[in-house]
Structures are given as C-alpha cells and as structure tokens.
Enzyme design. Structure first.
Site, short mmCIF file in Angstrom:
data_model
loop_
_atom_site.label_atom_id
_atom_site.label_comp_id
_atom_site.label_asym_id
_atom_site.label_seq_id
_atom_site.Cartn_x
_atom_site.Cartn_y
_atom_site.Cartn_z
N GLU A 57 12.68 -33.66 120.81
CA GLU A 57 12.30 -35.21 121.01
C GLU A 57 13.32 -35.93 120.47
O GLU A 57 13.76 -37.01 121.36
CB GLU A 57 10.98 -35.44 120.30
N TYR B 236 28.65 -33.55 100.26
CA TYR B 236 29.59 -33.91 99.12
C TYR B 236 29.22 -33.12 97.90
O TYR B 236 29.82 -33.12 96.90
CB TYR B 236 30.12 -35.22 98.84
N ALA C 228 21.09 -34.45 114.32
CA ALA C 228 21.23 -35.75 115.19
C ALA C 228 20.54 -36.90 114.46
O ALA C 228 19.76 -37.60 114.85
CB ALA C 228 21.02 -35.74 116.72
N GLY C 229 20.66 -36.88 113.07
CA GLY C 229 19.97 -37.79 112.13
C GLY C 229 20.79 -38.91 112.18
O GLY C 229 21.86 -39.27 112.89
N GLY C 230 20.78 -39.59 111.09
CA GLY C 230 21.31 -40.96 110.82
C GLY C 230 22.97 -40.77 110.72
O GLY C 230 23.73 -41.42 111.57
N LYS D 101 18.63 -47.64 105.82
CA LYS D 101 19.62 -48.09 106.44
C LYS D 101 19.20 -48.68 107.67
O LYS D 101 19.46 -49.75 108.21
CB LYS D 101 20.63 -46.85 106.96
P1 NAP Z 1 18.78 -37.17 108.25
O1 NAP Z 1 18.84 -38.41 108.88
O2 NAP Z 1 17.64 -36.43 107.72
O3 NAP Z 1 19.14 -36.17 109.47
C1 NAP Z 1 19.34 -34.89 109.40
C2 NAP Z 1 18.91 -34.25 110.61
O4 NAP Z 1 19.10 -32.75 110.93
C3 NAP Z 1 17.66 -34.48 111.31
O5 NAP Z 1 17.46 -34.73 112.72
C4 NAP Z 1 16.86 -33.05 111.03
O6 NAP Z 1 15.72 -32.81 111.62
C5 NAP Z 1 17.97 -32.21 111.45
N1 NAP Z 1 17.88 -30.86 110.98
C6 NAP Z 1 17.57 -30.25 109.71
N2 NAP Z 1 17.43 -28.95 109.82
C7 NAP Z 1 18.04 -28.43 111.10
C8 NAP Z 1 18.57 -27.37 111.64
N3 NAP Z 1 18.21 -26.45 110.98
N4 NAP Z 1 19.12 -27.26 112.71
C9 NAP Z 1 19.37 -28.49 113.53
N5 NAP Z 1 19.11 -29.85 113.01
C10 NAP Z 1 18.40 -29.82 111.85
O7 NAP Z 1 20.12 -37.17 107.14
P2 NAP Z 1 21.37 -37.96 107.16
O8 NAP Z 1 21.14 -39.13 106.75
O9 NAP Z 1 21.88 -37.93 108.75
O10 NAP Z 1 22.37 -37.07 106.42
C11 NAP Z 1 22.75 -35.65 106.83
C12 NAP Z 1 23.70 -35.12 105.59
O11 NAP Z 1 24.84 -35.87 105.84
C13 NAP Z 1 23.25 -35.12 104.17
O12 NAP Z 1 24.01 -34.12 103.72
C14 NAP Z 1 23.97 -36.37 103.70
O13 NAP Z 1 24.07 -36.36 102.38
C15 NAP Z 1 25.30 -36.57 104.45
N6 NAP Z 1 25.95 -37.59 104.49
C16 NAP Z 1 27.28 -37.69 104.22
C17 NAP Z 1 28.02 -39.01 104.10
C18 NAP Z 1 29.39 -38.96 103.55
O14 NAP Z 1 29.68 -39.94 103.40
N7 NAP Z 1 29.93 -37.90 103.39
C19 NAP Z 1 27.24 -40.01 104.83
C20 NAP Z 1 26.06 -40.09 105.28
C21 NAP Z 1 25.22 -38.67 105.37
P3 NAP Z 1 14.28 -32.91 110.76
O15 NAP Z 1 14.13 -34.25 110.70
O16 NAP Z 1 13.61 -32.37 111.60
O17 NAP Z 1 14.57 -32.26 109.34
#
Ligand code: NAP
Length: 275
Positions: free
Chosen positions: A148, A217, A122-124, A63
């Site tokens: 960070e 999902y 606070a990821g994507g 992305k």
């Molecule tokens: P991502 O960029 O990897 O973000 C996940 C974030 O959560 C990272 O900052 C991660 O840190 C942090 N994290 C991991 N374990 C944690 C914990 N125990 N406590 C607090 N923070 C923690 O992933 P993403 O793209 O945002 O996606 C996240 C989820 O949303 C996925 O399940 C994805 O399938 C879902 N999603 C759904 C839709 C939809 O349309 N329904 C759309 C987008 C995403 P680290 O990097 O340190 O692990």
C-alpha cells in the site's frame, strides 16, 4: 541564536554537538537544546516553540506534524511532505535531508547518473533518497514491504520502478533506508537475522551489488554494511549525511550560501580527520 532539535526522544541526539560545532565554524555562538516531546503532547506544545527558539530542527516523528504550524513550506520539504528545518522567525519549513544525502554520495565518489540502484524502504528518509536519486539520473528500483505504501509513494513521486519482491539481481548501489540494524529496532521486523545482527536483505543480493549505503549512523557499521564489507563491497554509513543535512540547515538559519567544499572541510575537521 537560540536553537533546538525537536523529537520524540532526542536525549541522545548528536544534533546539539554537531550544530554547535558548525555554527562556531561559521563564526556564530548559539545555544542548542534537545527538546523531547511525547507525540500526544506535540500539538499543544508546538506553538510555544516559535517564541522560544529562533530556529529548530525537527526529527522523528514530527517531520509531518510540524507542517500545519508553518506559514510557508519551501523546496524539497514541499516535495517530500516532510520538514526537518524550521526558521521560527519567518515560520518557514525546509527539508535538507535530500541535499545531505546527495553530498554524502558525491563526497564518497559515488556517481549515480545512468546507474541501476535499489532502495529498500520508502518511509520518510527513503522517499527523499528515491526522489534525489531519480532527479540525479539513476534508474531507481524500490522495495518496500507495505504494498500500500509502495503504491502511494509511486503515485506521489512516480519516478521509479516498484518491486513487489526483492530478488537477487545486479545493482550498482543498494541503499538501506528501512532502519533495520539500528541500535533500537523496536517495532521493526528484520527480513534476515544473523548471529551478529539484523539486516533487510540476504547476502545473495549484497553479493551482486557494487556499493552498499546504509542511512543508519548508529551503530557506525550496521550488520548490512558489515556483510557488504566482508564481501569486498564499498560501504558508506549515514554519518556524513547527518552532518551535511545539519550544515545545510545552519546555512538556512544564517542566510549563508552553502558550499560543498566548505561542508566537506568542516566534516573532515569534525571527524578528527578520520574520513
Ligand atoms: P521510517 O519512516 O520508519 O521508514 C522505514 C521504512 O522502511 C518503512 O516504510 C518501513 O515499513 C520500511 N521497512 C521496514 N522493514 C522493512 C523491510 N524488511 N523491507 C522493506 N521495507 C521495510 O523511517 P525513516 O525516518 O525513513 O528512517 C529510516 C532510517 O534512515 C533510520 O535508520 C534513520 O535513522 C535513518 N535516517 C538517517 C538520516 C541521516 O541523516 N543519516 C536521516 C534520516 C533517516 P514499516 O512501516 O512497515 O515498518
């Protein structure tokens, strides 16, 4: 139209079925391919996507990587620094995740204006949710285990209260944006394990929250949502968000004015009336 979803591994993606359904409802026929590209090949293979497809969706982990290949970045994509929708004909990038997220909440009857909400991760996806929730008037608290990353997102968005640790406190809505509890949690570290699965926070916090929303999902009911439901909480999974972000992408591809009522009606039909 020739369309596709581009990601690292989209072999099991729901996007082809979802977009084919949506575009047929909009009176269009399309081909919709799932194109998996190894991350180390993305830079070399990205330019060809623009002649191969009229438009395409972009998912994990491209992305951000797609952005240097675009001539223009619009709306939320600019704010989030991430693109999930590309019109290849004009080389324009958009992001419809936030719109899909808000429509999911609206259609589930969740009003966030003036409420206290906590976002985990606070990821994507988390960043787009934080931005949209604050924009809608919620008081947003965010826990992200990387201090960070939390500080950098706070600098970037600046409209929430960062939490160094997540304590059991009362929130109207809790959002799991960590990906913990997904079918594939490789590389993820859960905070809590139960005999049935993994979740980012313990039961004591879920007990204090009104509604639990998980962006996941697949599975449809994560361990986070299973426990919340067992505590009598309202629960919402990420299925509707996925559908609605696809709806908004297709409206962009067709230059069609989006309508929340239309999106909701399509989702009901797509889900066989089970929503
Ligand atoms: P991502 O960029 O990897 O973000 C996940 C974030 O959560 C990272 O900052 C991660 O840190 C942090 N994290 C991991 N374990 C944690 C914990 N125990 N406590 C607090 N923070 C923690 O992933 P993403 O793209 O945002 O996606 C996240 C989820 O949303 C996925 O399940 C994805 O399938 C879902 N999603 C759904 C839709 C939809 O349309 N329904 C759309 C987008 C995403 P680290 O990097 O340190 O692990």
């Amino acid at each position: 139209m020739k369309l596709a979803v581009i990601g690292k591994d989209v072999s099991a993606s729901r996007s082809p079925a979802m977009h084919t359904f949506l575009l047929s409802k909009m009176g269009q026929t399309c081909s919709y391919e799932a194109v998996s590209i190894p991350p180390e090949r993305f830079a070399a293979e990205a330019p060809a996507l623009f002649s191969r497809f009229d438009a395409f969706n972009v998912t994990i982990p491209f992305k951000g990587e797609i952005m240097p290949h675009l001539a223009r970045i619009c709306g939320d994509a600019e704010v989030f620094g991430a693109v999930n929708t590309v019109d290849a004909r004009t080389r324009t990038g958009y992001n419809t995740d936030g719109q899909g997220f808000m429509l999911m909440l609206e259609n589930a009857g969740v009003q966030v204006a003036g409420t206290r909400v906590v976002v985990l991760g606070a990821g994507g996806a988390g960043r787009s949710c934080i931005y949209k929730l604050a924009e809608a008037g919620a008081h947003v608290f965010v826990y992200e285990r990387s201090a960070e990353r939390l500080a950098s997102v706070a600098r970037e968005l600046g409209n929430f209260t960062p939490l160094g640790t997540v304590l059991p406190e009362t929130y109207d809505v809790i959002f799991n944006c960590t990906g913990i509890g997904m079918h594939d949690t490789v590389g993820k570290t859960p905070s809590v394990r139960t005999p049935r699965g993994e979740l980012p926070v313990g039961e004591e916090l879920l007990r204090l929250c009104g509604t639990a929303v998980d962006l996941i999902y697949e599975p449809r009911q994560s361990e986070f949502l299973r426990i919340a439901a067992s505590l009598g909480k309202k629960t919402i999974n990420g299925d509707a968000m996925l559908f609605y972000q696809a709806y908004y992408s297709d409206c962009i591809y067709l230059n069609r004015t989006p309508s929340a009522d239309e999106a909701k009606a399509f989702y009901r039909q797509y889900s066989g009336g089970n929503v």
